[in-house]
Design a protein around this motif. Structure first.
Motif, PDB file in Angstrom:
ATOM      1  N   SER A   1       0.827  -1.204   0.000  1.00  0.00           N
ATOM      2  CA  SER A   1       0.000   0.000   0.000  1.00  0.00           C
ATOM      3  C   SER A   1       0.864   1.258   0.000  1.00  0.00           C
ATOM      4  O   SER A   1       0.564   2.231  -0.698  1.00  0.00           O
ATOM      5  N   PHE A   2       1.947   1.232   0.782  1.00  0.00           N
ATOM      6  CA  PHE A   2       2.839   2.386   0.857  1.00  0.00           C
ATOM      7  C   PHE A   2       3.426   2.703  -0.515  1.00  0.00           C
ATOM      8  O   PHE A   2       3.422   3.856  -0.963  1.00  0.00           O
ATOM      9  N   VAL A   3       3.947   1.677  -1.201  1.00  0.00           N
ATOM     10  CA  VAL A   3       4.585   1.879  -2.507  1.00  0.00           C
ATOM     11  C   VAL A   3       3.568   2.404  -3.518  1.00  0.00           C
ATOM     12  O   VAL A   3       3.840   3.345  -4.275  1.00  0.00           O
ATOM     13  N   ALA A   4       2.380   1.793  -3.536  1.00  0.00           N
ATOM     14  CA  ALA A   4       1.360   2.204  -4.508  1.00  0.00           C
ATOM     15  C   ALA A   4       0.899   3.635  -4.273  1.00  0.00           C
ATOM     16  O   ALA A   4       0.679   4.395  -5.226  1.00  0.00           O
ATOM     17  N   MET A   5       0.753   4.031  -3.013  1.00  0.00           N
ATOM     18  CA  MET A   5       0.252   5.369  -2.709  1.00  0.00           C
ATOM     19  C   MET A   5       1.345   6.435  -2.837  1.00  0.00           C
ATOM     20  O   MET A   5       1.059   7.572  -3.209  1.00  0.00           O
ATOM     21  N   ARG A   6       2.583   6.093  -2.533  1.00  0.00           N
ATOM     22  CA  ARG A   6       3.657   7.084  -2.582  1.00  0.00           C
ATOM     23  C   ARG A   6       4.098   7.371  -4.015  1.00  0.00           C
ATOM     24  O   ARG A   6       4.538   8.477  -4.327  1.00  0.00           O
ATOM     25  N   ALA A   7       3.978   6.380  -4.897  1.00  0.00           N
ATOM     26  CA  ALA A   7       4.452   6.550  -6.279  1.00  0.00           C
ATOM     27  C   ALA A   7       3.458   7.409  -7.060  1.00  0.00           C
ATOM     28  O   ALA A   7       2.384   6.947  -7.444  1.00  0.00           O
ATOM     29  N   SER A   8       3.816   8.646  -7.304  1.00  0.00           N
ATOM     30  CA  SER A   8       2.961   9.543  -8.077  1.00  0.00           C
ATOM     31  C   SER A   8       3.234   9.438  -9.574  1.00  0.00           C
ATOM     32  O   SER A   8       2.489   9.962 -10.388  1.00  0.00           O
ATOM     33  N   ARG A   9       4.319   8.739  -9.941  1.00  0.00           N
ATOM     34  CA  ARG A   9       4.678   8.534 -11.341  1.00  0.00           C
ATOM     35  C   ARG A   9       5.409   7.201 -11.442  1.00  0.00           C
ATOM     36  O   ARG A   9       5.868   6.651 -10.447  1.00  0.00           O
ATOM     37  N   ASP A  10       5.486   6.667 -12.658  1.00  0.00           N
ATOM     38  CA  ASP A  10       6.170   5.388 -12.901  1.00  0.00           C
ATOM     39  C   ASP A  10       5.742   4.343 -11.870  1.00  0.00           C
ATOM     40  O   ASP A  10       6.566   3.696 -11.216  1.00  0.00           O
ATOM     41  N   ARG A  11       4.442   4.181 -11.729  1.00  0.00           N
ATOM     42  CA  ARG A  11       3.911   3.321 -10.667  1.00  0.00           C
ATOM     43  C   ARG A  11       4.304   1.858 -10.839  1.00  0.00           C
ATOM     44  O   ARG A  11       4.625   1.173  -9.862  1.00  0.00           O
ATOM     45  N   ALA A  12       4.249   1.354 -12.077  1.00  0.00           N
ATOM     46  CA  ALA A  12       4.623  -0.044 -12.301  1.00  0.00           C
ATOM     47  C   ALA A  12       6.084  -0.271 -11.945  1.00  0.00           C
ATOM     48  O   ALA A  12       6.453  -1.330 -11.426  1.00  0.00           O
ATOM     49  N   LYS A  13       6.926   0.711 -12.211  1.00  0.00           N
ATOM     50  CA  LYS A  13       8.349   0.586 -11.864  1.00  0.00           C
ATOM     51  C   LYS A  13       8.534   0.567 -10.356  1.00  0.00           C
ATOM     52  O   LYS A  13       9.364  -0.182  -9.826  1.00  0.00           O
ATOM     53  N   ALA A  14       7.773   1.402  -9.644  1.00  0.00           N
ATOM     54  CA  ALA A  14       7.860   1.426  -8.181  1.00  0.00           C
ATOM     55  C   ALA A  14       7.460   0.077  -7.597  1.00  0.00           C
ATOM     56  O   ALA A  14       8.147  -0.470  -6.716  1.00  0.00           O
ATOM     57  N   THR A  15       6.343  -0.472  -8.083  1.00  0.00           N
ATOM     58  CA  THR A  15       5.870  -1.767  -7.598  1.00  0.00           C
ATOM     59  C   THR A  15       6.850  -2.871  -7.954  1.00  0.00           C
ATOM     60  O   THR A  15       7.142  -3.748  -7.132  1.00  0.00           O
ATOM     61  N   SER A  16       7.370  -2.843  -9.174  1.00  0.00           N
ATOM     62  CA  SER A  16       8.270  -3.915  -9.608  1.00  0.00           C
ATOM     63  C   SER A  16       9.586  -3.888  -8.836  1.00  0.00           C
ATOM     64  O   SER A  16      10.158  -4.933  -8.547  1.00  0.00           O
ATOM     65  N   LEU A  17      10.072  -2.695  -8.480  1.00  0.00           N
ATOM     66  CA  LEU A  17      11.282  -2.608  -7.668  1.00  0.00           C
ATOM     67  C   LEU A  17      11.044  -3.212  -6.286  1.00  0.00           C
ATOM     68  O   LEU A  17      11.902  -3.928  -5.747  1.00  0.00           O
ATOM     69  N   TYR A  18       9.881  -2.922  -5.712  1.00  0.00           N
ATOM     70  CA  TYR A  18       9.553  -3.527  -4.413  1.00  0.00           C
ATOM     71  C   TYR A  18       9.511  -5.045  -4.527  1.00  0.00           C
ATOM     72  O   TYR A  18      10.121  -5.772  -3.718  1.00  0.00           O
ATOM     73  N   LEU A  19       8.801  -5.542  -5.520  1.00  0.00           N
ATOM     74  CA  LEU A  19       8.654  -6.989  -5.662  1.00  0.00           C
ATOM     75  C   LEU A  19       9.959  -7.656  -6.083  1.00  0.00           C
ATOM     76  O   LEU A  19      10.201  -8.819  -5.750  1.00  0.00           O
ATOM     77  N   CYS A  20      10.805  -6.941  -6.813  1.00  0.00           N
ATOM     78  CA  CYS A  20      12.126  -7.475  -7.149  1.00  0.00           C
ATOM     79  C   CYS A  20      12.903  -7.743  -5.867  1.00  0.00           C
ATOM     80  O   CYS A  20      13.489  -8.833  -5.691  1.00  0.00           O
ATOM     81  N   CYS A  21      12.926  -6.778  -4.952  1.00  0.00           N
ATOM     82  CA  CYS A  21      13.596  -6.972  -3.663  1.00  0.00           C
ATOM     83  C   CYS A  21      12.921  -8.089  -2.864  1.00  0.00           C
ATOM     84  O   CYS A  21      13.586  -8.890  -2.195  1.00  0.00           O
ATOM     85  N   TYR A  22      11.607  -8.140  -2.947  1.00  0.00           N
ATOM     86  CA  TYR A  22      10.802  -9.129  -2.229  1.00  0.00           C
ATOM     87  C   TYR A  22      11.182 -10.557  -2.661  1.00  0.00           C
ATOM     88  O   TYR A  22      11.484 -11.419  -1.819  1.00  0.00           O
ATOM     89  N   TYR A  23      11.211 -10.794  -3.970  1.00  0.00           N
ATOM     90  CA  TYR A  23      11.515 -12.138  -4.444  1.00  0.00           C
ATOM     91  C   TYR A  23      13.009 -12.451  -4.445  1.00  0.00           C
ATOM     92  O   TYR A  23      13.394 -13.617  -4.340  1.00  0.00           O
ATOM     93  N   LEU A  24      13.849 -11.431  -4.536  1.00  0.00           N
ATOM     94  CA  LEU A  24      15.275 -11.672  -4.328  1.00  0.00           C
ATOM     95  C   LEU A  24      15.518 -12.139  -2.896  1.00  0.00           C
ATOM     96  O   LEU A  24      16.385 -12.986  -2.643  1.00  0.00           O
ATOM     97  N   GLY A  25      14.745 -11.588  -1.970  1.00  0.00           N
ATOM     98  CA  GLY A  25      14.829 -12.061  -0.597  1.00  0.00           C
ATOM     99  C   GLY A  25      14.516 -13.544  -0.505  1.00  0.00           C
ATOM    100  O   GLY A  25      15.221 -14.304   0.166  1.00  0.00           O
ATOM    101  N   ALA A  26      13.455 -13.983  -1.194  1.00  0.00           N
ATOM    102  CA  ALA A  26      13.099 -15.403  -1.194  1.00  0.00           C
ATOM    103  C   ALA A  26      14.206 -16.248  -1.803  1.00  0.00           C
ATOM    104  O   ALA A  26      14.531 -17.335  -1.312  1.00  0.00           O
ATOM    105  N   ALA A  27      14.808 -15.753  -2.895  1.00  0.00           N
ATOM    106  CA  ALA A  27      15.862 -16.506  -3.585  1.00  0.00           C
ATOM    107  C   ALA A  27      17.114 -16.622  -2.724  1.00  0.00           C
ATOM    108  O   ALA A  27      17.748 -17.686  -2.665  1.00  0.00           O
TER     109      ALA A  27
END
Length: 415
Positions: free
Chosen positions: A341-367
């Motif tokens: 929610s924080f990432v989606a609401m804070r990103a006023s531009r390039d929203r898909a990039k903001a979300t993908s950066l979060y999830l990239c870190c998220y799944y790199l953590g899993a890996a």
């Protein structure tokens, strides 16, 4: 007046279809991602590898998924949200046929690397899709339900994998996965708003007149814009470290429960994934709790719950392990929902990039978490895994504290 009412109803129906389409897509994705976690014993037996080595299949999938998220963020900003989701899901369904005839463990790894790239489209695009098409209040509700769908997909995938591991052969299991995925993708294809509507509503497509070099510069600037935001970086770290701990704890606890003194069967060991249900419930209420208590309080409570849950498992009884994992899953999904929610609401531009950066870190953590906790597992079995988890929890606490510090300073600056 009637025309206005009809328009409002049409918008509500479109919003509802969008929300449920992406939730069903999420369930399909997470069934495909986590089914292998419930099948680790069968994978070890069928491909003649150790149980700990079999856990690496989760890491390679998460690794390719993580970096593919960045590509989908760029792609969806250029061609819209609809097409990448639909195409990737149909290719995912077809790719399951390759699993049926995987010749050896290395072949399985290669197919799962490919599938990781296909699995990335929905998580990379969904939150940006919601943010663009829904009002802020509806978006928070949709985000909570979407995270709940993630949890449901994870539970169903792992339990289905456990049933398959116990009662079906590898080939039979993969045929069933293919049919389940095909049915889910067909439903998403029916529910998702039409391509014409999606393209008309898209607000983030790049101007076609830009040169390739200008587009590349624009894409890089979009990523760097979010990476230079200290609060975004800390939220990325919180999500990645939390997932690094939680998802891999669930892998190693299966090995612990299948060994003495428990000696659970393959299917019984996967029943631990029912503890995800606490996360499913927590996700649903996150939007309400965020509005009532605030983000920092939820982060703090979630961290405490994950710490107590991890420590509780050290008593090493069926009851304390189950309660511990119920607490850990609840704390994790609260944290994940807050981060999303924080990432989606804070990103006023390039929203898909903001979300993908979060999830990239998220799944790199899993890996990274699989090999990281494996070192502790080899040294001290489950107690070692808990010790490795406590180190990660210390880093999470530091990131939460720093995030609150930055947010407080921002508020003071605006006062």
């Amino acid at each position: 007046m009637q025309a206005v009412l009809d328009t409002i109803i049409d918008h509500k129906q479109r919003d509802t279809r969008l929300m449920w389409a992406l939730c069903v897509a999420s369930v399909v994705v997470y069934i495909n991602l986590y089914l292998m976690q419930g099948m680790l014993p069968l994978i070890a037996e069928h491909f003649t590898v150790s149980g700990s080595k079999a856990t690496l299949i989760l890491s390679v999938t998460s690794f390719s998924l993580a970096f593919s998220l960045l590509l989908y963020a760029v792609l969806s900003d250029r061609i819209g949200r609809h097409t990448p989701i639909i195409v990737s899901l149909w290719l995912l369904a077809l790719s399951n046929l390759l699993l049926i005839w995987a010749p050896d463990f290395n072949g399985l790894v290669l197919v799962r690397l490919l599938q990781g790239a296909l699995l990335a489209a929905v998580p990379a695009i969904a939150m940006a899709y919601f943010k663009e098409q829904l009002s802020p209040s509806t978006m928070l509700k949709a985000a909570g339900i979407y995270i709940m769908a993630n949890s449901i997909g994870g539970i169903v995938g792992r339990l289905l994998g456990g049933v398959m591991s116990q009662f079906l052969s590898w080939q039979e299991s993969m045929w069933l996965l293919f049919l389940v995925t095909l049915a889910g993708v067909a439903l998403v294809n029916y529910l998702l708003p039409s391509l014409a509507d999606a393209q008309a509503m898209s607000k983030s497509k790049t101007e076609p007149s830009l040169s390739k070099r200008a587009r590349l510069a624009q894409d890089l600037h979009g990523f760097s814009h979010h990476l230079t935001d200290a609060q975004m970086r800390l939220v990325y770290a919180i999500g990645g470290l939390t997932f690094m701990m939680m998802v891999n704890q669930f892998s190693f606890i299966q090995l612990h429960l299948m060994a003495a003194p428990y000696e659970w069967s393959r299917f019984q060991a996967t029943l631990i994934f029912l503890c995800y249900s606490s996360g499913t419930i927590a996700s649903y209420f996150t939007a309400k709790w965020l509005a009532k208590f605030g983000q920092h309080k939820l982060y703090q409570w979630s961290w405490c719950v994950m710490l107590l849950g991890s420590l509780l498992t050290l008593f090493d009884t069926t009851l304390t392990i189950s309660l511990g994992f119920l607490m850990t899953a609840c704390g994790f999904f609260l944290t994940h929902s807050c981060c999303n929610s924080f990432v989606a609401m804070r990103a006023s531009r390039d929203r898909a990039k903001a979300t993908s950066l979060y999830l990239c870190c998220y799944y790199l953590g899993a890996a990274i978490g699989g090999p990281y906790l494996m070192m502790f597992w080899h040294e001290a079995q489950w107690r070692g895994v808990v010790m490795g988890s406590l180190t990660l929890l210390a880093l999470i606490a530091l990131a939460i504290t720093r995030l609150h510090y930055h947010q407080t300073n921002d508020v003071r600056a605006l006062a």
